[in-house]
Design a protein around this motif. Structure first.
Motif, short mmCIF file in Angstrom:
data_model
loop_
_atom_site.label_atom_id
_atom_site.label_comp_id
_atom_site.label_asym_id
_atom_site.label_seq_id
_atom_site.Cartn_x
_atom_site.Cartn_y
_atom_site.Cartn_z
N VAL A 258 33.83 28.82 46.83
CA VAL A 258 35.10 29.53 46.83
C VAL A 258 34.86 31.02 47.04
O VAL A 258 34.02 31.62 46.35
CB VAL A 258 35.84 29.32 45.49
CG1 VAL A 258 37.17 30.06 45.49
CG2 VAL A 258 36.07 27.85 45.23
N TYR A 259 35.58 31.59 47.99
CA TYR A 259 35.50 33.04 48.22
C TYR A 259 36.14 33.76 47.05
O TYR A 259 37.24 33.39 46.63
CB TYR A 259 36.23 33.35 49.54
CG TYR A 259 36.29 34.83 49.86
CD1 TYR A 259 35.16 35.63 49.80
CD2 TYR A 259 37.49 35.42 50.25
CE1 TYR A 259 35.21 36.97 50.10
CE2 TYR A 259 37.55 36.76 50.56
CZ TYR A 259 36.41 37.54 50.48
OH TYR A 259 36.49 38.86 50.78
N SER A 260 35.46 34.76 46.53
CA SER A 260 35.97 35.37 45.30
C SER A 260 37.01 36.45 45.57
O SER A 260 37.49 37.08 44.65
CB SER A 260 34.82 35.95 44.47
OG SER A 260 34.36 37.14 45.07
N GLY A 261 37.35 36.69 46.83
CA GLY A 261 38.44 37.61 47.12
C GLY A 261 37.98 38.97 47.59
O GLY A 261 38.72 39.68 48.25
N ARG A 262 36.76 39.35 47.21
CA ARG A 262 36.30 40.66 47.67
C ARG A 262 34.90 40.59 48.27
O ARG A 262 34.73 40.71 49.47
CB ARG A 262 36.32 41.67 46.53
CG ARG A 262 36.26 43.10 47.04
CD ARG A 262 35.81 44.10 46.00
NE ARG A 262 36.86 44.46 45.07
CZ ARG A 262 37.65 45.53 45.21
NH1 ARG A 262 37.53 46.29 46.26
NH2 ARG A 262 38.56 45.81 44.30
N ARG A 263 33.91 40.37 47.43
CA ARG A 263 32.56 40.56 47.96
C ARG A 263 31.58 39.49 47.46
O ARG A 263 30.42 39.77 47.25
CB ARG A 263 32.05 41.92 47.55
CG ARG A 263 32.00 42.03 46.05
CD ARG A 263 31.85 43.43 45.59
NE ARG A 263 32.52 43.57 44.32
CZ ARG A 263 31.87 43.75 43.17
NH1 ARG A 263 30.59 43.84 43.14
NH2 ARG A 263 32.55 43.86 42.06
N GLY A 264 32.09 38.29 47.21
CA GLY A 264 31.17 37.27 46.73
C GLY A 264 31.73 35.87 46.87
O GLY A 264 32.85 35.68 47.37
N VAL A 265 30.94 34.91 46.45
CA VAL A 265 31.42 33.53 46.41
C VAL A 265 31.06 32.90 45.07
O VAL A 265 30.10 33.29 44.42
CB VAL A 265 30.79 32.65 47.52
CG1 VAL A 265 31.45 32.89 48.84
CG2 VAL A 265 29.30 32.82 47.58
N HIS A 266 31.85 31.92 44.70
CA HIS A 266 31.56 31.11 43.53
C HIS A 266 31.30 29.69 43.99
O HIS A 266 31.93 29.22 44.93
CB HIS A 266 32.75 31.10 42.57
CG HIS A 266 33.11 32.44 42.05
ND1 HIS A 266 34.38 32.74 41.62
CD2 HIS A 266 32.37 33.57 41.89
CE1 HIS A 266 34.40 34.00 41.22
NE2 HIS A 266 33.22 34.52 41.37
N ALA A 267 30.38 29.02 43.32
CA ALA A 267 30.19 27.60 43.57
C ALA A 267 30.67 26.83 42.35
O ALA A 267 30.42 27.23 41.22
CB ALA A 267 28.72 27.29 43.81
N TRP A 268 31.39 25.77 42.60
CA TRP A 268 31.81 24.87 41.53
C TRP A 268 31.17 23.51 41.81
O TRP A 268 31.57 22.83 42.76
CB TRP A 268 33.32 24.72 41.49
CG TRP A 268 34.08 25.97 41.15
CD1 TRP A 268 34.37 26.99 42.01
CD2 TRP A 268 34.66 26.32 39.89
NE1 TRP A 268 35.08 27.96 41.35
CE2 TRP A 268 35.29 27.57 40.04
CE3 TRP A 268 34.72 25.69 38.64
CZ2 TRP A 268 35.96 28.22 39.01
CZ3 TRP A 268 35.40 26.33 37.61
CH2 TRP A 268 36.00 27.58 37.80
N VAL A 269 30.21 23.11 41.01
CA VAL A 269 29.62 21.78 41.15
C VAL A 269 30.37 20.87 40.20
O VAL A 269 30.32 21.05 38.99
CB VAL A 269 28.12 21.79 40.82
CG1 VAL A 269 27.51 20.44 41.13
CG2 VAL A 269 27.41 22.89 41.58
N ASP A 445 35.33 33.86 57.95
CA ASP A 445 35.36 35.32 58.02
C ASP A 445 36.11 35.86 56.81
O ASP A 445 37.31 35.69 56.68
CB ASP A 445 36.08 35.74 59.31
CG ASP A 445 36.19 37.25 59.42
OD1 ASP A 445 35.74 37.95 58.49
OD2 ASP A 445 36.73 37.72 60.43
N PRO A 446 35.40 36.50 55.88
CA PRO A 446 36.04 36.93 54.63
C PRO A 446 37.16 37.94 54.87
O PRO A 446 38.06 38.07 54.05
CB PRO A 446 34.90 37.56 53.85
CG PRO A 446 33.87 37.92 54.87
CD PRO A 446 33.98 36.89 55.94
N LEU A 447 37.09 38.65 55.99
CA LEU A 447 38.10 39.67 56.23
C LEU A 447 39.37 39.07 56.84
O LEU A 447 40.38 39.73 56.97
CB LEU A 447 37.54 40.75 57.15
CG LEU A 447 36.24 41.39 56.63
CD1 LEU A 447 35.67 42.35 57.64
CD2 LEU A 447 36.48 42.09 55.30
N ASP A 448 39.25 37.79 57.22
CA ASP A 448 40.38 37.14 57.88
C ASP A 448 41.08 36.15 56.94
O ASP A 448 41.89 35.34 57.36
CB ASP A 448 39.85 36.42 59.12
CG ASP A 448 40.99 36.03 60.05
OD1 ASP A 448 41.97 36.78 60.10
OD2 ASP A 448 40.89 34.97 60.69
#
Lengths: 539, 501
Positions: A258-269, A445-448
């Motif tokens: 999951v894109y965290s909205g700004r500058r990272g990602v989270h993984a949910w296993v 693309d996180p910016l899109d």
């Protein structure tokens, strides 16, 4: 705090307008009654007035509740469960204030209401956390924490049904929702238990957090909270490495990024086995993935040789990224200081000197050429002391330092760590925290990513264009073909949020299917046990 | 009911229930040197034996714990412990045919269960007891005769799945790397090794350090690493048993002969960092206030000096830095109001509003002023001991907490030391060697002795301090206290300088 202005604001009118212009408002409402939970479009007459009347009526008690909740929260153990300010999304302490003050303006508040009302995928969120169509303890005993606009955090919220969850969110309009663990009992009842053993976390998805600020010493394009498509590649390669290892080594199948909205990602296993891991096991798996240490100065990668299978496989994945996304794009050894740091990692003094001389002679030399120089000079210089094995090891270390995933370990290690929910809106950027389709990772693309403002605009445009087309479709069907023939279109389907929610839906469906299979099997086994017991009582 | 009980063989009982099964008299047999302590003793012993055996075991455990605080390597610990074990808790191999064999094992068995009673009361005691008992078990397990050890392990029924020859061959390159051989090399070694595969969750420490190959959720454990699995099983069972003991304690049917003994035992086993909880440990005569911290910082150990300097330089500390430093300051006697003043004024770049919103709560939480019931009742957290600083939350980039001797590179450590007035070449060389040998305490104490060498000499000459009072420092607050007292000896009468050892 609900909007209390008696005259409907422009936004409210907009809601009404949108609802009114859809072809069959009555039908819409019936569909909602029939169990469609998300993307509710209320009847035009009920949209504005009763909502604000209700808000007015509730206002006094509302404030009281808020106050009470606020003090209650302060008494809680915020220390252990909450993120420290440092791993918050905000890089500095001044940032959040700007965005918060922007948030509390009526306009953004209304936007948030529209979002929760019409776009947030309530049903799939419920299914995702509940693992079954009917509410189970997986959902009922799950902690949610709601971040309100007055900076209070309401921890230990829990809901018996998806509807109650939705209602509470609609009431409080949190700017952020976090998901915690499933407890042994309902988190709202936690005060009833005297001992710590009676109320404790028992399950949570195994989570990972990758944050681009941790790459600041090796990314040259941006720093702090800023990102661009160049440094986003660090995340892409991190996802590839982790996803592969989680699947192949640990045997997990249900991994959502999951894109965290700004500058990272989270993984949910989300596999059942992963959810049941205890703190020690979570710490172990974090340690398994840790390669780049934060040691101040000096060598950042310290690993045993021969390489563990996980690391040699990771190197295979990362090699190309290193050449393509790091050396060519980031040019990490551009400055003399950075080049010197690289030289310090070359095991042989003679080779080091030769390289230094060469690079000093041509100041602007690109990192790609510098990388090639290492091998070239190693072959030509007849240094007897140079061990090709040592050099290879050093080069591997360098590749890992510049590509291997850097995790925020605190998020993964504790069962009771809260993590921002998917599909909430990042208050700073307005972007939705959307899941990333792992099979189309390179296209992301996180910016899109859709933003809240964007979604509202899109849905207006849809009404004007596609709405008319739908109307035409009804006409074509003729008087016989009733409007029921036209499939009801959810609001999110009309926007760029569509592919993300569809991905989420398929993810959740697969998870539930697996879960159901496991439950059936377990029940069968339990039945078997009962039979044996019956027999054994029979003597 | 009786009929059923007679029919059911006793050993089908779950090991957790076993310790509370009917205490039918049963002569314990000890076929193995090692013991998982799943069955409680039932024979009679005298009250003197009860106390003496427990004290003997406690002595061994306390010394073991001290070894771990001083970061001794396993080999050094074994060497250090050998005379003590021989004296207080000897345990010979079956093959030795010692006539005292049964007695030794009985004492081991009984003393373990007596201490369980003494240390089951609180969560903290339980955790520490499990930790040191596991250390003792590991020590003995490593020292056991390999054949006897294998026989013992077989009796544990740990259900390990052996790896077939075919699978070994197929996975040979991967497996080889985990036992220290490169790809393709010495494939024979892999085939010779006695592999087993288990759910990876059962060997978390091996997975964490990447010492095993993991595939599809199964860890492939080589024979030599199976020790860790036995230890895990031991710890896990002991934890569960202690939890049950704790629950049963209130119902201990007792004629007040044992309770005083048990209480006495557990009191002698308080955590070394418990002594620095409140203002009670404050140094007499020192004015501990927010504006005084700069002056006092000359008495701080390197970890705190570094935190203090980082705070002054950046006007900010990250989360764990704040935690470590504010607990230390609390330990030296800085009260809550002063602490709030100190942190507010130190974070000079932020507004009052930000401070109140984001930091004030944390400071108050540390002092137990807010937070859950248990936090407030216990007055917040205890200051971190060296052990905690060394092992928990290794600092990442931008962090200032941790132990400089462990977490800094040599150059950075050298810079820090020189900036703190340690310029003596011999001392710096000594520190370098200490840290390379992972003896962080020794390095820290070396620096302490160097910085206080004139005062220590005087104190010894005047007989102000005994040797015991000058033994290795294992707590940053002890460092401060000792440093402050030594530097201010003139201002005090001899009586004030008395410190607890």
């Amino acid at each position: 705090m609900p909007h209390s202005d008696p005259s409907p604001s422009p936004m409210e009118e907009e809601v009404a307008a949108v609802a009114g212009s859809s072809p069959q408002p009555e039908e819409d409402f019936v569909m909602v009654e029939a169990g469609e939970v998300q993307g509710v479009v209320e009847k035009p007459t009920t949209a504005a007035e009763p909502a604000s009347a209700q808000a007015k009526a509730d206002e006094d008690t509302e404030v009281e509740i808020q106050q009470e909740k606020k003090t209650e929260v302060k008494l809680e153990d915020l220390f252990a469960g909450m993120d420290s300010d440092d791993d918050d999304e905000f890089p500095s302490s001044s940032k959040p204030q700007e965005s918060r003050s922007a948030d509390t303006s009526d306009a953004s508040f209304e936007l948030l209401r529209i979002y929760y009302q019409r776009f947030f995928p309530w049903r799939y969120m419920f299914q995702w956390l509940n693992h079954s169509p009917v509410p189970t303890n997986d959902f009922k005993h799950r902690e949610f924490s709601l971040w309100l606009h007055n900076d209070a955090v309401m921890r230990y919220q829990s809901y018996n049904t998806s509807d109650l969850f939705r209602k509470d969110v609609m009431r409080l309009m949190p700017r952020r929702i976090e998901i915690g663990p499933v407890y042994t009992a309902d988190p709202r009842d936690r005060k009833m238990f005297r001992t710590s053993t009676a109320f404790q976390p028992i399950a949570k998805e195994l989570c990972f957090d990758i944050d681009l600020t941790d790459y600041d010493d090796i990314r040259t394009c941006c720093d702090k909270a800023n990102i661009c498509n160049k440094c986003w590649q660090f995340t892409t390669m991190a996802i590839k490495v982790l996803d592969t290892a989680l699947r192949e080594d640990f045997g997990y199948n249900h991994i959502m990024w999951v894109y965290s909205g700004r500058r990272g990602v989270h993984a949910w296993v989300c596999d059942k086995k992963a959810r049941a891991l205890n703190d020690q096991q979570r710490k172990a798996i974090t340690g398994y993935f840790e390669v780049v240490s934060g040691k101040q100065g000096g060598k950042k990668v310290n690993i045993r040789r021969p390489l563990h299978p996980h690391l040699s496989r990771s190197l295979d994945i990362l090699k190309d990224h290193f050449l393509k996304d790091v050396l060519a794009v980031q040019d990490p050894w551009q400055t003399p200081e950075k080049a010197e740091a690289l030289l310090q990692q070359i095991p042989d003094t003679e080779l080091r000197e030769a390289l230094r001389k060469k690079w000093e002679a041509s100041p602007g030399r690109a990192s790609t050429s510098k990388w090639a120089d290492i091998d070239a000079l190693a072959q030509t210089s007849a240094s007897s002391a140079l061990d090709s094995k040592d050099l290879l090891d050093a080069k591997q270390d360098i590749v890992l330092e510049h590509t291997y995933p850097r995790l925020d370990a605190a998020v993964s290690q504790k069962l009771n760590h809260l993590l921002k929910s998917p599909f909430v809106i990042h208050p700073g950027t307005g972007r939705i925290c959307v899941p990333i389709d792992k099979d189309r990772l390179d296209e992301f693309d996180p910016l899109d990513v859709p933003t809240l403002q964007g979604l509202v605009k899109e849905i207006d445009e849809w009404v004007e264009t596609d709405g008319a087309a739908a109307m035409a479709a009804v006409d074509v069907a003729g008087p016989g073909g009733s409007s029921q023939d036209v499939k009801h279109v959810q609001d999110w389907e009309k926007t760029s949020l569509k592919p993300y929610i569809e991905y989420f839906r398929s993810f959740v469906t697969a998870l539930m299917k697996d879960e159901r299979a496991a439950t059936v099997k377990r029940e069968r086994e339990e039945d078997g046990d009962v039979e044996i017991k019956v027999e054994s009582m029979d003597f | 009911m009786n009929r059923i009980d007679v029919k059911r063989p006793r050993n089908v009982l779950d090991h957790r229930k076993k310790q509370f099964a009917d205490p039918a008299y049963k002569e314990s047999q000890y076929p193995h040197r090692l013991n998982f302590y799943s069955t409680p003793p039932t024979a009679d012993i005298t009250l003197e034996q009860f106390e003496q055996w427990a004290i003997d075991r406690l002595r061994v455990l306390a010394e073991l714990e001290a070894c771990s605080f001083r970061n001794k390597t396993p080999a050094e610990t074994a060497l250090h412990m050998k005379p003590l074990l021989d004296k207080y808790l000897p345990l010979d191999a079956t093959s030795s045919n010692n006539s005292k064999l049964h007695l030794q094992r009985q004492k081991d068995h009984y003393s373990h269960f007596i201490l369980r009673l003494a240390f089951a009361t609180t969560e903290d005691l339980r955790r520490r007891f499990t930790r040191v008992e596991t250390m003792l078990f590991r020590l003995r397990f490593q020292g056991d005769d390999s054949r006897e050890r294998a026989a013992f392990v077989r009796t544990l029924n740990l259900d390990w799945e052996p790896v077939s020859e075919d699978e070994k061959r197929a996975l040979s390159p991967q497996l080889a790397t985990t036992i220290g051989f490169g790809y393709g090399k010495r494939a024979q070694q892999v085939l010779d090794e006695d592999w087993c595969k288990v759910d990876w969750m059962r060997v978390p420490d091996l997975v964490e350090s990447r010492k095993v190959y993991v595939k599809a959720g199964k860890a492939y454990v080589p024979g030599r690493e199976q020790q860790s699995m036995v230890l895990n099983a031991y710890t896990k069972r002991l934890e569960e048993a202690l939890e049950l003991t704790a629950r049963a304690l209130p119902r201990l049917d007792e004629d007040d002969r044992l309770t005083p003994i048990l209480n006495h035992l557990s009191k002698n086993f308080v955590a070394p960092d418990a002594g620095y909880t409140g203002t009670g440990s404050a140094v007499e005569g020192a004015e501990i206030s927010a504006r005084n911290i700069d002056a006092l910082s000359q008495h701080f150990p390197m970890c705190m000096t570094h935190l203090h300097r980082s705070l002054r330089r950046d006007a900010h500390l990250k989360h764990f830095g704040r935690l470590q430093y504010s607990l230390f300051l609390k330990g030296i006697g800085l009260n809550l109001e002063e602490a709030l003043v100190f942190w507010r004024s130190s974070f000079s770049k932020i507004t009052d509003d930000t401070f109140n919103k984001e930091y004030r709560y944390n400071v108050r939480h540390v002092y137990g002023d807010v937070g859950g019931d248990s936090n407030r009742r216990s007055g917040g957290y205890s200051p971190y001991s060296c052990q905690r600083i060394l092992t928990e939350h290794a600092p990442g980039p931008g962090d200032a907490h941790g132990c400089p001797y462990r977490h800094f590179t040599l150059e950075n450590l050298g810079t820090l030391l020189r900036a703190s007035g340690v310029t003596d070449r011999a001392v710096l060389q000594g520190v370098k060697e200490d840290t390379e040998n992972q003896k962080y305490h020794l390095a820290c104490n070396r620096v302490f002795e160097h910085l206080h060498k004139t005062e220590i000499k005087r104190a010894k000459d005047d007989g102000v301090m005994t040797a015991a009072q000058l033994e290795t420092i294992v707590h940053p607050n002890e460092y401060f206290k000792r440093s402050y007292l030594l530097k201010n000896m003139d201002k005090k009468t001899q009586k004030d300088v008395k410190m607890e050892g």
